[in-house]
Design a protein around this motif. Structure first.
Motif, PDB file in Angstrom:
ATOM      1  N   THR A 472      17.230  55.461  56.341  1.00 28.38           N
ATOM      2  CA  THR A 472      16.496  54.566  57.221  1.00 28.38           C
ATOM      3  C   THR A 472      16.625  55.004  58.670  1.00 28.38           C
ATOM      4  OG1 THR A 472      16.864  52.737  55.677  1.00 28.38           O
ATOM      5  CG2 THR A 472      16.230  52.159  57.923  1.00 28.38           C
ATOM      6  N   ARG A 473      17.834  55.392  59.068  1.00 23.39           N
ATOM      7  CA  ARG A 473      18.038  55.850  60.451  1.00 23.39           C
ATOM      8  C   ARG A 473      17.158  57.057  60.758  1.00 23.39           C
ATOM      9  NH1 ARG A 473      20.245  59.467  63.639  1.00 23.39           N
ATOM     10  NH2 ARG A 473      20.780  60.800  61.877  1.00 23.39           N
ATOM     11  N   TRP A 476      13.590  56.044  61.415  1.00 19.37           N
ATOM     12  CA  TRP A 476      13.400  55.443  62.734  1.00 19.37           C
ATOM     13  C   TRP A 476      13.508  56.487  63.841  1.00 19.37           C
ATOM     14  CZ3 TRP A 476      12.255  50.674  64.872  1.00 19.37           C
ATOM     15  CH2 TRP A 476      11.999  49.658  63.960  1.00 19.37           C
ATOM     16  N   LEU A 517       9.727  49.250  58.774  1.00 18.84           N
ATOM     17  CA  LEU A 517       9.349  50.164  59.858  1.00 18.84           C
ATOM     18  C   LEU A 517       7.829  50.321  59.907  1.00 18.84           C
ATOM     19  CD1 LEU A 517       9.763  52.369  62.012  1.00 18.84           C
ATOM     20  CD2 LEU A 517      10.188  53.984  60.131  1.00 18.84           C
ATOM     21  N   TYR A 551      15.551  52.764  70.256  1.00 19.33           N
ATOM     22  CA  TYR A 551      16.300  52.736  68.990  1.00 19.33           C
ATOM     23  C   TYR A 551      17.710  53.260  69.229  1.00 19.33           C
ATOM     24  CZ  TYR A 551      17.684  53.656  64.190  1.00 19.33           C
ATOM     25  OH  TYR A 551      18.363  53.665  63.002  1.00 19.33           O
ATOM     26  N   THR A 577      17.069  46.819  62.252  1.00 20.29           N
ATOM     27  CA  THR A 577      16.262  47.661  61.362  1.00 20.29           C
ATOM     28  C   THR A 577      16.822  47.710  59.949  1.00 20.29           C
ATOM     29  OG1 THR A 577      17.432  49.738  61.849  1.00 20.29           O
ATOM     30  CG2 THR A 577      15.653  49.079  63.352  1.00 20.29           C
ATOM     31  N   TYR A 602      22.162  50.421  64.030  1.00 16.77           N
ATOM     32  CA  TYR A 602      20.781  50.381  63.548  1.00 16.77           C
ATOM     33  C   TYR A 602      19.957  49.268  64.192  1.00 16.77           C
ATOM     34  CZ  TYR A 602      23.510  52.898  60.071  1.00 16.77           C
ATOM     35  OH  TYR A 602      24.410  53.744  59.460  1.00 16.77           O
TER      36      TYR A 602
END
Length: 642
Positions: A472-473, A476, A517, A551, A577, A602
């Protein structure tokens, strides 16, 4: 099924030596300059390698390693583990063997169409028209089917093309193909409403000069995806496309039941693109044979690369059509290195013929992307000149002009090449990948799609065991820097049905977060994010002066001091997130202000410009959402692998 071992020994064992020396230190023995193929096809030498380098013989990339010299194999990479003394012993033992006379590789030549395929006097255009719909739709595949000759080898003896005249008078060159059982097909993807005229052009009389007409009406199709605004994508009708992709390389080579499960999973996922190979895959967790093969057996333990298996390609294109029905683009991989059947190195003429056949069959399907290769630099038999030649064939045979790229393993291809529409990148650093997105955008001035950033999973390979949080990171990080990151999943199960190759079920925790996202990106005024001037420790992206996202990734600040240009009033959201929540702070902000944060990883801040002449009310305070309409979790949980 043909015997792969026998095929390799015949096709790859005797025909090398044109580019590599094979004699060793004795002049007749093997040495560092000897090709691995020659060594492994020599019984005694193969025994030496099995004892000294068992990892080479058992490598899933063995067919590619056969094209390398043993000196190069032992000098770098996972096989460079022999001590100097062990290497000396290896060279001494191999040099004492009789390597025989050098061999020369001889690729089968290209085959020209037979000008006398049909008897003299065969009426021109006499092939029967099986299907030629008089009506069609813009951006919907239309097909002309002919009943024609099929003696000899129609795949190489005849070349069928067509000229399509559009309503505005422009023309398209279409490539036809033989589909077995005496059926010839020409496909068109109309891009204009109105009257089209299609006339065949063939090297044999009965298929030449058949003329049909169709009237295309405006339809619901959005058309193929194109590059838009230099670094992003849209459908041909202008609708934004976000290539939030996933990977299931060999899903079309599994059982019908597993393929259907894959489609159901994709339909419920946030993914809009899937990377998939035309050829089957041989690698870790990929030992099963496919139900069909792309070529007919040659009767001598190998494959007849001059005779395609139409059933194989019909099954493949059916799945592309299934993907279109659920809104998913098919990123079609033409070549890859993970091969035990010999399809990755068929020779120049066979490679060219295969690419022409595939592009002619599939280019009229609107949801196709072309990937010339997955990890091109592992296909040691092909040079940059080969890739350039193959790319030129794709461009020549694709009248639609689908997106086209090539994917790397270790070394980037030159993504500045004019035929490449976008960068299709794999991480070149174990840890830092998506963080480079904005730099790569600037370097290549094209859309950046990081199709392989590693996979969420739990296998023993570093490319296949990152967490859902890390996946996920990376999504983003890539998004706020103006690019697109791809997903894959490699959780081990007893069936060895890992999504990254075979499809099936998604059990990881990142897909829901990727859906979240996607919603954040789609809420942008432009429907995309671009990199913006950033802080030294935090990237900012979005739409300048209108929609800004910072972010924080790994970092976990308890607040952030923000300074904006004067004169703009903002609403401020705190985005979690991972837990998929958006909390709108009360009031509005301008100039310099402090944003409180929960000191968790996050997190992100979103600042949205408001109309200064109207009061700004709260939008959705503490809005919780996930990718499929549920509520976010309040903890960092990972769904266990099934």
């Amino acid at each position: 099924m043909p015997d792969p071992g026998r095929h390799f020994g015949r096709r790859f064992g005797r025909h090398f030596g044109r580019h590599f020396g094979r004699r060793g230190m004795s002049g007749r023995g093997f040495g560092p300059d000897s090709l691995l193929a020659d060594i492994l096809d020599h019984a005694e030498a193969r025994g030496v390698i099995q004892r000294a380098l068992p990892g080479v013989v058992n490598s899933p990339l063995l067919i590619q390693l056969r094209r390398r010299t043993l000196g190069k194999i032992t000098a770098a990479g996972p096989y460079a583990r022999l001590s100097p003394a062990q290497l000396d012993d290896l060279w001494r033992e191999l040099a004492a063997l009789d390597a025989g006379d050098p061999g020369v590789r001889s690729d089968p030549p290209a085959i020209a169409p037979d000008p006398h395929y049909e008897p003299a006097g065969t009426p021109r255009g006499s092939a029967g028209v099986l299907s030629a719909p008089a009506t069609g739709e813009v951006w919907a595949t239309w097909e002309l089917a002919l009943a024609g000759p099929h003696h000899g080898n129609p795949f190489v003896d005849v070349d069928l093309r067509a000229r399509a005249t559009a309503p505005d008078g422009s023309t398209r060159r279409l490539g036809g193909f033989y589909d077995g059982d005496g059926i010839w097909r020409v496909r068109l993807l109309p891009d204009q409403a109105g009257r089209w005229v299609v006339t065949t052009e063939a090297t044999t009389p009965s298929l030449d000069g058949v003329t049909v007409e169709l009237t295309a009406a405006a339809g619901a199709g959005r058309g193929p995806v194109r590059v838009a605004d230099r670094h992003h994508f849209s459908y041909a009708d202008g609708t934004r496309h976000l290539p939030l992709g996933t990977t299931a390389y060999a899903w079309t080579h599994q059982s019908e039941a597993l393929q259907e499960q894959t489609l159901r999973t994709l339909a419920e996922s946030p993914f809009t693109k899937i990377r998939m190979g035309i050829f089957p895959k041989s690698y870790l967790f990929n030992a099963n044979e496919p139900p069909l093969y792309p070529f007919e057996p040659d009767g001598d333990g190998g494959w007849d690369h001059t005779r395609f298996n139409p059933a194989y390609f019909r099954a493949f294109e059916r799945r592309i059509t299934d993907l279109a029905a659920i809104g998913v683009e098919a990123d079609v991989i033409l070549f890859h290195a993970y091969d035990r059947w010999g399809f990755s190195d068929m020779g120049t003429a066979a490679d060219d013929r295969y690419v022409r056949y595939v592009v002619r069959r599939l280019s009229a399907l609107p949801n196709v992307w072309w990937s010339l290769a997955n990890e091109y630099d592992l296909l040691f038999s092909k040079t940059v000149d080969d890739w350039e030649r193959l790319a030129a064939i794709v461009v020549e045979e694709d009248p639609v002009g689908h997106l086209l790229s090539i994917h790397n393993c270790f070394r980037f291809y030159d993504y500045g090449r004019p035929w490449i529409t976008h960068a299709s990148a794999q991480r070149i650093d174990v840890y830092r990948t998506a963080e480079n997105t904005d730099q790569w955008r600037e370097q290549w001035d094209k859309p950046v799609v990081i199709d392989e950033c590693a996979y969420e999973g739990d296998i023993d390979q570093g490319w296949g065991n990152i967490t859902g949080e890390e996946m996920t990171r990376r999504f983003w990080e890539g998004a706020v820097r103006g690019g697109y990151v791809g997903h894959g999943e490699t959780y081990l199960n007893d069936r060895e049905e890992l999504w990254w190759s075979k499809g099936g079920e998604l059990v990881g925790s990142s897909p829901d977060r990727i859906a979240f996202l996607r919603r954040i990106i789609e809420e942008s005024p432009t429907g995309v994010l671009d990199p913006l001037p950033s802080d030294w420790d935090t990237p900012w992206g979005g739409v300048a002066s209108r929609y800004l996202i910072a972010y924080f990734g790994f970092n976990r600040p308890s607040y952030r001091d923000v300074t904006m240009e004067p004169g703009t009033v903002w609403t401020v959201d705190v985005i979690d997130t991972w837990n998929m929540t958006v909390e709108t702070l009360p009031g509005t902000y301008s100039g310099s202000f402090r944003v409180p944060l929960p000191a968790r990883q996050y997190m992100a801040i979103r600042c949205v410009a408001t109309d200064a002449d109207q009061p700004a009310g709260p939008r959705d305070t503490a809005l919780e959402m996930n990718g499929r309409g549920g509520t976010g979790e309040d903890e960092h949980a990972r769904v266990p692998a099934g």
